[in-house]
Design a protein around this motif. Structure first.
Motif, PDB file in Angstrom:
ATOM      1  N   TYR A  78       0.829  -1.208   0.000  1.00 20.27           N
ATOM      2  CA  TYR A  78       0.000   0.000   0.000  1.00 20.27           C
ATOM      3  C   TYR A  78       0.867   1.263   0.000  1.00 20.27           C
ATOM      4  CZ  TYR A  78      -4.004  -3.001   0.447  1.00 20.27           C
ATOM      5  OH  TYR A  78      -4.953  -3.936   0.192  1.00 20.27           O
ATOM      6  N   ASP A  79       2.005   1.168  -0.688  1.00 19.22           N
ATOM      7  CA  ASP A  79       2.897   2.323  -0.841  1.00 19.22           C
ATOM      8  C   ASP A  79       2.148   3.458  -1.545  1.00 19.22           C
ATOM      9  OD1 ASP A  79       6.247   2.695  -1.058  1.00 19.22           O
ATOM     10  OD2 ASP A  79       5.036   3.993  -2.355  1.00 19.22           O
ATOM     11  N   THR A  80       2.395   4.695  -1.093  1.00 22.17           N
ATOM     12  CA  THR A  80       1.720   5.861  -1.699  1.00 22.17           C
ATOM     13  C   THR A  80       2.719   6.870  -2.270  1.00 22.17           C
ATOM     14  OG1 THR A  80       1.647   6.874   0.492  1.00 22.17           O
ATOM     15  CG2 THR A  80      -0.355   5.738  -0.241  1.00 22.17           C
ATOM     16  N   ARG A  81       3.989   6.451  -2.449  1.00 23.46           N
ATOM     17  CA  ARG A  81       4.995   7.438  -2.884  1.00 23.46           C
ATOM     18  C   ARG A  81       4.675   8.032  -4.255  1.00 23.46           C
ATOM     19  NH1 ARG A  81       8.380   3.759   0.100  1.00 23.46           N
ATOM     20  NH2 ARG A  81       9.206   4.902   1.875  1.00 23.46           N
ATOM     21  N   ALA A  82       4.133   7.224  -5.147  1.00 27.22           N
ATOM     22  CA  ALA A  82       3.820   7.760  -6.480  1.00 27.22           C
ATOM     23  C   ALA A  82       2.826   8.912  -6.360  1.00 27.22           C
ATOM     24  CB  ALA A  82       3.254   6.651  -7.372  1.00 27.22           C
ATOM     25  N   ALA A  83       1.907   8.802  -5.394  1.00 29.71           N
ATOM     26  CA  ALA A  83       0.901   9.849  -5.202  1.00 29.71           C
ATOM     27  C   ALA A  83       1.452  11.017  -4.387  1.00 29.71           C
ATOM     28  CB  ALA A  83      -0.324   9.265  -4.490  1.00 29.71           C
ATOM     29  N   ARG A  84       2.366  10.701  -3.467  1.00 31.74           N
ATOM     30  CA  ARG A  84       2.840  11.733  -2.527  1.00 31.74           C
ATOM     31  C   ARG A  84       4.026  12.532  -3.033  1.00 31.74           C
ATOM     32  NH1 ARG A  84       5.428  10.126   1.812  1.00 31.74           N
ATOM     33  NH2 ARG A  84       5.648   7.906   1.348  1.00 31.74           N
ATOM     34  N   LEU A  85       4.884  11.873  -3.853  1.00 34.87           N
ATOM     35  CA  LEU A  85       6.177  12.494  -4.157  1.00 34.87           C
ATOM     36  C   LEU A  85       6.404  12.645  -5.657  1.00 34.87           C
ATOM     37  CD1 LEU A  85       8.218  10.349  -1.582  1.00 34.87           C
ATOM     38  CD2 LEU A  85       7.385  12.683  -1.251  1.00 34.87           C
ATOM     39  N   PRO A  86       5.444  13.233  -6.365  1.00 35.88           N
ATOM     40  CA  PRO A  86       5.655  13.366  -7.807  1.00 35.88           C
ATOM     41  C   PRO A  86       6.792  14.344  -8.093  1.00 35.88           C
ATOM     42  CG  PRO A  86       3.733  14.647  -7.126  1.00 35.88           C
ATOM     43  CD  PRO A  86       4.209  13.895  -5.910  1.00 35.88           C
ATOM     44  N   ARG A  87       7.571  14.020  -9.124  1.00 34.41           N
ATOM     45  CA  ARG A  87       8.633  14.925  -9.589  1.00 34.41           C
ATOM     46  C   ARG A  87       8.478  15.030 -11.097  1.00 34.41           C
ATOM     47  NH1 ARG A  87      13.331  16.144  -6.096  1.00 34.41           N
ATOM     48  NH2 ARG A  87      14.141  16.913  -8.060  1.00 34.41           N
ATOM     49  N   ALA A  88       8.685  16.225 -11.620  1.00 33.83           N
ATOM     50  CA  ALA A  88       8.529  16.423 -13.060  1.00 33.83           C
ATOM     51  C   ALA A  88       9.448  15.465 -13.810  1.00 33.83           C
ATOM     52  CB  ALA A  88       8.867  17.870 -13.416  1.00 33.83           C
ATOM     53  N   GLY A  89       8.905  14.757 -14.771  1.00 28.22           N
ATOM     54  CA  GLY A  89       9.709  13.883 -15.618  1.00 28.22           C
ATOM     55  C   GLY A  89      10.073  12.546 -14.986  1.00 28.22           C
ATOM     56  N   VAL A  90       9.600  12.277 -13.766  1.00 30.97           N
ATOM     57  CA  VAL A  90       9.954  11.027 -13.088  1.00 30.97           C
ATOM     58  C   VAL A  90       8.768  10.054 -13.145  1.00 30.97           C
ATOM     59  CG1 VAL A  90      10.622   9.968 -10.886  1.00 30.97           C
ATOM     60  CG2 VAL A  90      11.556  12.205 -11.549  1.00 30.97           C
ATOM     61  N   ARG A  91       9.057   8.825 -13.618  1.00 33.00           N
ATOM     62  CA  ARG A  91       8.019   7.785 -13.692  1.00 33.00           C
ATOM     63  C   ARG A  91       8.119   6.841 -12.514  1.00 33.00           C
ATOM     64  NH1 ARG A  91       7.050   4.426 -19.196  1.00 33.00           N
ATOM     65  NH2 ARG A  91       5.201   3.688 -18.130  1.00 33.00           N
ATOM     66  N   PHE A  92       7.003   6.515 -11.922  1.00 32.52           N
ATOM     67  CA  PHE A  92       6.953   5.542 -10.830  1.00 32.52           C
ATOM     68  C   PHE A  92       6.370   4.229 -11.356  1.00 32.52           C
ATOM     69  CE2 PHE A  92       7.802   7.715  -6.774  1.00 32.52           C
ATOM     70  CZ  PHE A  92       7.884   9.022  -7.200  1.00 32.52           C
ATOM     71  N   PHE A  93       7.008   3.119 -10.970  1.00 31.89           N
ATOM     72  CA  PHE A  93       6.509   1.783 -11.284  1.00 31.89           C
ATOM     73  C   PHE A  93       6.253   1.062  -9.964  1.00 31.89           C
ATOM     74  CE2 PHE A  93       7.585   1.585 -15.828  1.00 31.89           C
ATOM     75  CZ  PHE A  93       8.495   2.638 -15.944  1.00 31.89           C
ATOM     76  N   GLU A  94       5.070   0.530  -9.797  1.00 35.18           N
ATOM     77  CA  GLU A  94       4.786  -0.279  -8.605  1.00 35.18           C
ATOM     78  C   GLU A  94       4.725  -1.737  -9.020  1.00 35.18           C
ATOM     79  OE1 GLU A  94       1.419   0.926  -6.335  1.00 35.18           O
ATOM     80  OE2 GLU A  94       2.144   2.993  -6.094  1.00 35.18           O
ATOM     81  N   VAL A  95       5.644  -2.529  -8.477  1.00 35.97           N
ATOM     82  CA  VAL A  95       5.697  -3.949  -8.810  1.00 35.97           C
ATOM     83  C   VAL A  95       5.171  -4.730  -7.615  1.00 35.97           C
ATOM     84  CG1 VAL A  95       7.162  -5.836  -9.617  1.00 35.97           C
ATOM     85  CG2 VAL A  95       7.834  -3.473 -10.063  1.00 35.97           C
ATOM     86  N   ASP A  96       4.236  -5.611  -7.857  1.00 35.63           N
ATOM     87  CA  ASP A  96       3.723  -6.409  -6.739  1.00 35.63           C
ATOM     88  C   ASP A  96       3.065  -7.675  -7.261  1.00 35.63           C
ATOM     89  OD1 ASP A  96       3.183  -7.121  -4.125  1.00 35.63           O
ATOM     90  OD2 ASP A  96       2.282  -5.196  -3.621  1.00 35.63           O
TER      91      ASP A  96
END
Ligand SMILES: C[S@@+](CC[C@H](N)C(=O)[O-])C[C@H]1O[C@@H](n2cnc3c(N)ncnc32)[C@H](O)[C@@H]1O
Length: 271
Positions: A78-96
């Motif tokens: 239930y990680d929320t970093r993609a929602a909490r820590l957006p940075r311009a040009g940075v892609r988040f991948f959640e693997v589970d």
């Protein structure tokens, strides 16, 4: 449970991070599980809060110092970093695991305002599939530097699974990549020479369905064998000192550590 702790840590007077989603994801069920762990292991909130805060900071540091534009949350839960820590040009991948990921997506999809599209979701069962292949199939550029946050997972794997995954990360990602993860000490993992409190903690975590399997007091040999050529690790007294600015002998952090690993020495400017 971890969302309950993140919700509580978000309200620390000395706030190290804020997770606006954690309370709603945890719900009464998450708080109830956390309250039962508190009874046997009161420092869990502190150690989880510090771990989350330190790994959060790794995102900013690796984006700024290493040119990272891809962040992989491996074993995302239930990680929320993609929602909490957006940075311009940075892609988040959640693997589970597909089952866990489906539940998470369903749950956050019901939260008003949660940016479900902030992450690329990669369903992957590590026991049968190669996480790098799964990531590349979903758009990860293996020739670009990546930060991998592997939080709250290593203690629950067999040593063989830790070695196999670490070797895939070292060989399959660009060598400018950084892997950050937490691990526990050998005696805690093996259940040896523990105080009654530590034994209860270990048993409670096992009762939640994820028994602790792997621990070490020295992660460097495994990471070296896996192909990494730069390793740093810190224990939780060091983490507390860095983030809270003090040392207290009564903190029960003796079996908790964080490791950073790269296939080659990170660029100048990295501490
Ligand atoms: C204790 S949770 C940690 C979640 C999150 N990273 C955190 O710190 O809150 C462990 C995670 O590992 C994932 N996991 C366990 N076995 C797996 C497998 N065989 N394949 C993929 N993921 C797995 C679980 O689905 C879960 O999300």
């Amino acid at each position: 449970m971890v969302c309950a702790y993140r919700a509580r840590a978000s309200k620390w007077p000395q706030q190290l991070f804020e997770d606006p989603w954690a309370e709603a994801i945890a719900g009464p069920e998450g708080h109830a599980i956390a309250a039962r762990l508190d009874a046997v292991f009161p420092p869990m909130e502190l150690w989880l809060g510090l771990r989350v805060a330190y790994l959060d900071r790794m995102i900013a540091r690796s984006v700024d110092a290493l040119g990272v534009r891809q962040v992989v949350i491996l074993g995302a839960g239930y990680d929320t970093r993609a929602a909490r820590l957006p940075r311009a040009g940075v892609r988040f991948f959640e693997v589970d695991h597909p089952a866990t990921q489906a539940q998470k997506r369903e749950r956050v999809g019901r939260l008003p305002g949660y940016p479900v599209d902030a992450a690329t979701y990669v369903a992957c069962n590590f026991e049968r599939e190669d996480p790098i292949e799964c990531l590349v199939a979903n758009g990860l550029a293996a020739s670009e530097p990546t930060l991998v946050i592997w939080e709250g997972v290593v203690p629950y794997l067999t040593e063989g699974a830790v070695r196999a995954t670490a070797a895939r990360l070292a060989a399959g990602l660009d060598p400018r990549s950084l892997v950050a993860f937490d691990f526990v000490g050998k005696k805690f993992a093996a259940g040896q020479d523990l105080s009654d409190k530590d034994r209860e903690t270990r048993a409670y975590v096992g009762d939640l369905g994820e028994p602790i399997r792997y621990g070490t007091d020295d992660i460097l040999p495994l990471l070296y064998d896996s192909g990494f050529r730069w390793v740093r690790s810190l224990d939780f007294n060091e983490l507390a000192l860095e983030l809270l600015g003090d040392y207290r002998r009564d903190r029960q952090f003796r079996f908790q550590h964080i490791a950073l690993a790269a296939a080659r020495t990170p660029s100048a400017g990295w501490p």
